[in-house]
Scaffold this active site. Structure first.
Site, PDB file in Angstrom:
ATOM      1  N   CYS A 170       1.627   0.845  -2.728  1.00  0.00           N
ATOM      2  CA  CYS A 170       1.328   2.247  -2.455  1.00  0.00           C
ATOM      3  C   CYS A 170       0.007   2.403  -1.705  1.00  0.00           C
ATOM      4  CB  CYS A 170       1.185   3.058  -3.745  1.00  0.00           C
ATOM      5  SG  CYS A 170       2.677   3.100  -4.718  1.00  0.00           S
TER       6      CYS A 170
ATOM      7  N   GLY B 111       3.404   1.958   2.026  1.00  0.00           N
ATOM      8  CA  GLY B 111       4.578   2.445   1.294  1.00  0.00           C
ATOM      9  C   GLY B 111       5.352   3.430   2.141  1.00  0.00           C
TER      10      GLY B 111
ATOM     11  N   ASN C 287      -1.918   3.170  -7.164  1.00  0.00           N
ATOM     12  CA  ASN C 287      -1.544   1.978  -6.400  1.00  0.00           C
ATOM     13  C   ASN C 287      -1.729   0.777  -7.319  1.00  0.00           C
ATOM     14  OD1 ASN C 287      -3.143   0.120  -3.703  1.00  0.00           O
ATOM     15  ND2 ASN C 287      -1.112  -0.079  -4.544  1.00  0.00           N
ATOM     16  N   GLY C 288      -0.644   0.063  -7.600  1.00  0.00           N
ATOM     17  CA  GLY C 288      -0.752  -1.112  -8.462  1.00  0.00           C
ATOM     18  C   GLY C 288       0.444  -1.228  -9.376  1.00  0.00           C
TER      19      GLY C 288
ATOM     20  N   CYS D  71      -6.801  -8.843  -4.729  1.00  0.00           N
ATOM     21  CA  CYS D  71      -5.597  -9.509  -4.203  1.00  0.00           C
ATOM     22  C   CYS D  71      -5.880 -10.079  -2.819  1.00  0.00           C
ATOM     23  CB  CYS D  71      -4.447  -8.499  -4.130  1.00  0.00           C
ATOM     24  SG  CYS D  71      -3.004  -9.150  -3.262  1.00  0.00           S
TER      25      CYS D  71
ATOM     26  N   TYR E  60      -2.049  -9.890   4.737  1.00  0.00           N
ATOM     27  CA  TYR E  60      -0.881  -9.149   5.181  1.00  0.00           C
ATOM     28  C   TYR E  60      -0.918  -7.650   4.910  1.00  0.00           C
ATOM     29  CZ  TYR E  60       4.057  -7.679   4.883  1.00  0.00           C
ATOM     30  OH  TYR E  60       5.224  -7.013   5.017  1.00  0.00           O
TER      31      TYR E  60
ATOM     32  N   SER F 291       1.734  -8.572  11.722  1.00  0.00           N
ATOM     33  CA  SER F 291       0.705  -9.065  10.807  1.00  0.00           C
ATOM     34  C   SER F 291       0.169 -10.438  11.187  1.00  0.00           C
ATOM     35  CB  SER F 291       1.232  -9.075   9.372  1.00  0.00           C
ATOM     36  OG  SER F 291       2.435  -9.781   9.340  1.00  0.00           O
TER      37      SER F 291
ATOM     38  N   ASP G 227       3.359 -17.238  11.153  1.00  0.00           N
ATOM     39  CA  ASP G 227       3.790 -16.104  10.315  1.00  0.00           C
ATOM     40  C   ASP G 227       2.852 -16.003   9.115  1.00  0.00           C
ATOM     41  OD1 ASP G 227       5.197 -13.908   9.538  1.00  0.00           O
ATOM     42  OD2 ASP G 227       7.110 -14.926   9.253  1.00  0.00           O
ATOM     43  N   ASP G 228       2.889 -14.835   8.423  1.00  0.00           N
ATOM     44  CA  ASP G 228       1.939 -14.639   7.330  1.00  0.00           C
ATOM     45  C   ASP G 228       2.387 -15.274   6.023  1.00  0.00           C
ATOM     46  OD1 ASP G 228       3.711 -12.581   6.119  1.00  0.00           O
ATOM     47  OD2 ASP G 228       3.114 -11.468   7.905  1.00  0.00           O
TER      48      ASP G 228
ATOM     49  N   CYS H 293       4.337 -12.319  -8.371  1.00  0.00           N
ATOM     50  CA  CYS H 293       3.215 -11.395  -8.551  1.00  0.00           C
ATOM     51  C   CYS H 293       3.578 -10.391  -9.636  1.00  0.00           C
ATOM     52  CB  CYS H 293       2.931 -10.650  -7.259  1.00  0.00           C
ATOM     53  SG  CYS H 293       1.618  -9.420  -7.465  1.00  0.00           S
TER      54      CYS H 293
ATOM     55  N   CYS I  45      -7.813 -12.778  -6.702  1.00  0.00           N
ATOM     56  CA  CYS I  45      -6.587 -13.233  -7.344  1.00  0.00           C
ATOM     57  C   CYS I  45      -5.880 -14.115  -6.330  1.00  0.00           C
ATOM     58  CB  CYS I  45      -5.680 -12.051  -7.714  1.00  0.00           C
ATOM     59  SG  CYS I  45      -4.083 -12.611  -8.380  1.00  0.00           S
TER      60      CYS I  45
ATOM     61  N   CYS J   9      -0.407 -16.087  -6.958  1.00  0.00           N
ATOM     62  CA  CYS J   9       0.919 -16.442  -6.410  1.00  0.00           C
ATOM     63  C   CYS J   9       0.892 -17.809  -5.738  1.00  0.00           C
ATOM     64  CB  CYS J   9       1.463 -15.349  -5.494  1.00  0.00           C
ATOM     65  SG  CYS J   9       0.299 -14.760  -4.288  1.00  0.00           S
TER      66      CYS J   9
END
Ligand code: SF4
Length: 470
Positions: free
Chosen positions: A5, A32, A106-107, A239, A245, A286, A348-349, A385, A436, A439
């Protein structure tokens, strides 16, 4: 992979706050695209408009003109917890006898179900299935007497990621979770104040960036200015995917403009995984900056071998089966005259499930590419994630199931190289311990690892991985 978001808030007298919110949300559209909403107040009553779709689809002049006042919050939604329908659009508006609040989030909360069950058992009724409404209900159910204490009480009960904008009839509030997983910044505008997920939203509306809201901080904005309430936090966990990205390349996070950070990712990638080729190209948009960085560091010319239709997938009209079968072709068009017979390094990302990359490679080969060497400006994603990024379950993540050489074969590349975790951290140029990286590393920043592993196991799909990949 999608973000969860974008949020925005503004407190400014004598300004069309609804229109400002509209343009700020427009700048945050990348965060979003499922629904958009704006709530405003003139000090007496909160007005709200939410709608499915893009910001430009959700609002008309007529709707905006009905949203008067001097305080506003806005929200762009990509669903994480809660399905994609209008009742889950935000801002959430709820009230009790003493307080009315609108809230945008957002989260993603890890303990949302537990909290929701507790509130339901205590007789609270929910109008949506989002964890954002859980936060709003908790604030209203708090035994504390003033708004800041109510929010602080609520924050102590939340586990997970949340950057919040909250509005009452007379105040605008911003709050960020104690780990600071999602960004939130503060700016000034026309004698007032603004809050936004990213600095690019402040730039677009002519606001001036002041600072980022700190992890665990609450800021309260009213006619007297900004008051800040901070609590000591144990571990920051911004994050890292914001840098790779999610956030726009013209946004700044932790003082770092993202475009040059992404260029450096490409430069380090070129050093970690060199290859002989005729052209470097980034998958738009991106990976464009990282592609240019790879080109600088390797001395290989950069080319735009794929053109992207930026608006596909951002429409209510679904493609029919024939168009769906074309897959990525709806999104990308290769420039065959340029890439035919050439050896390409394609940046690519990320590779998440490993379903899109083979289609892109296939498209390039059909357009005549002689060799396709994939370079990814992130490490392999081996863990899901739990903080609001719609990625995949562990069982769907191709790097959780296969080695890098195996992935190279599955995607049909001539070679494959990922940026190392060390290379990623070096690109951003900030201490590793503020991020963080879960992932990539599996080191989640909150102590609920077993619970999360259990959730991941429960999400095991009935399909096998090979079915998912084909
Ligand atoms: S697990 Fe990955 S995507 Fe999720 S918050 Fe952490 S770094 Fe970001």
């Amino acid at each position: 992979m999608h973000e969860s978001c974008g949020v925005f808030g503004v407190y400014a007298r004598g300004v069309d706050v609804a229109r400002l919110s509209f343009f700020a949300l427009f700048a945050l559209q990348h965060r979003g695209q499922e629904s958009a909403g704006i709530a405003t107040t003139d000090g007496k009553k909160i007005n709200l408009h939410t709608s499915m779709g893009l910001v430009a689809q959700a609002f008309t002049e007529d709707k905006l003109s009905q949203l008067g006042g001097h305080i506003a919050i806005g929200h762009n939604r990509y669903s994480t917890t809660g399905s994609s329908n209008l009742c889950n659009a935000q801002p959430v508006l709820i009230k009790n006898d003493s307080l009315a609040i609108a809230l945008g989030h957002n989260g993603n909360l890890i303990n949302a179900k537990l909290l929701r069950d507790e509130l339901s058992n205590a007789g609270h009724k929910f109008a949506s299935t989002t964890d954002s409404e859980v936060i709003a209900q908790l604030i209203l159910s708090s035994p504390e007497k003033d708004l800041v204490s109510q929010i602080r009480w609520t924050m102590r009960r939340l586990q997970g990621a949340y950057s919040l904008v909250i509005m009452t009839n007379n105040e605008l509030v911003g709050a960020r979770d104690p780990m600071g997983v999602r960004p939130l910044c503060l700016g000034t505008i026309d004698g007032g104040w603004a809050l936004a997920s990213e600095t690019c939203a402040l730039d677009h509306i002519g606001a001036h960036f002041v600072r980022e809201i700190e992890p665990g901080e609450i800021v309260v904005i009213n006619d007297k200015g900004v008051r800040s309430f901070k609590e000591k936090t144990n571990r920051k966990a911004l994050c890292i995917f914001e840098y790779i990205y999610f956030a726009r390349p013209d946004s700044c996070i932790e003082g770092k403009l993202l475009y040059p950070v992404r260029q450096t990712m490409g430069e380090i990638l070129a050093k970690e995984h060199p290859v002989a080729a005729d052209y470097v190209m980034g998958i738009p948009d991106s990976a464009t900056a990282a592609g240019i960085g790879y080109s600088h560091a390797s001395g290989i010319d950069y080319c735009e071998g794929l053109l992207k239709n930026r608006y596909v997938g951002r429409t209510f009209i679904q493609p029919d089966q024939r168009l769906r079968d074309l897959g990525v072709q709806l999104k990308f068009n290769p420039l065959s005259e340029i890439i035919s017979g050439k050896r390409l390094v394609v940046i690519d990302d990320s590779i998440v499930r490993g379903t899109t990359t083979p289609r892109v490679i296939n498209l390039l080969r059909k357009a005549g590419a002689r060799e396709v060497h994939m370079r990814i400006c992130a490490p392999p994603i081996r863990h899901p994630c739990f903080f609001g990024v719609d990625m995949a379950t562990k069982w769907e993540l191709i790097a959780a199931q296969k080695t890098v050489p195996q992935i190279k074969n599955v995607i049909g590349a001539d070679s494959l190289g990922y940026l190392s975790v060390e290379g990623l951290i070096k690109s951003v140029g900030l201490p590793r311990d503020i991020f963080c990286l879960a992932c990539f590393t599996g080191d989640y920043p909150i102590p609920v690892q077993l619970e999360m592993d259990k959730l991941a196991l429960e999400a095991l799909p009935s399909r096998s991985l090979s079915e998912i990949e084909t």
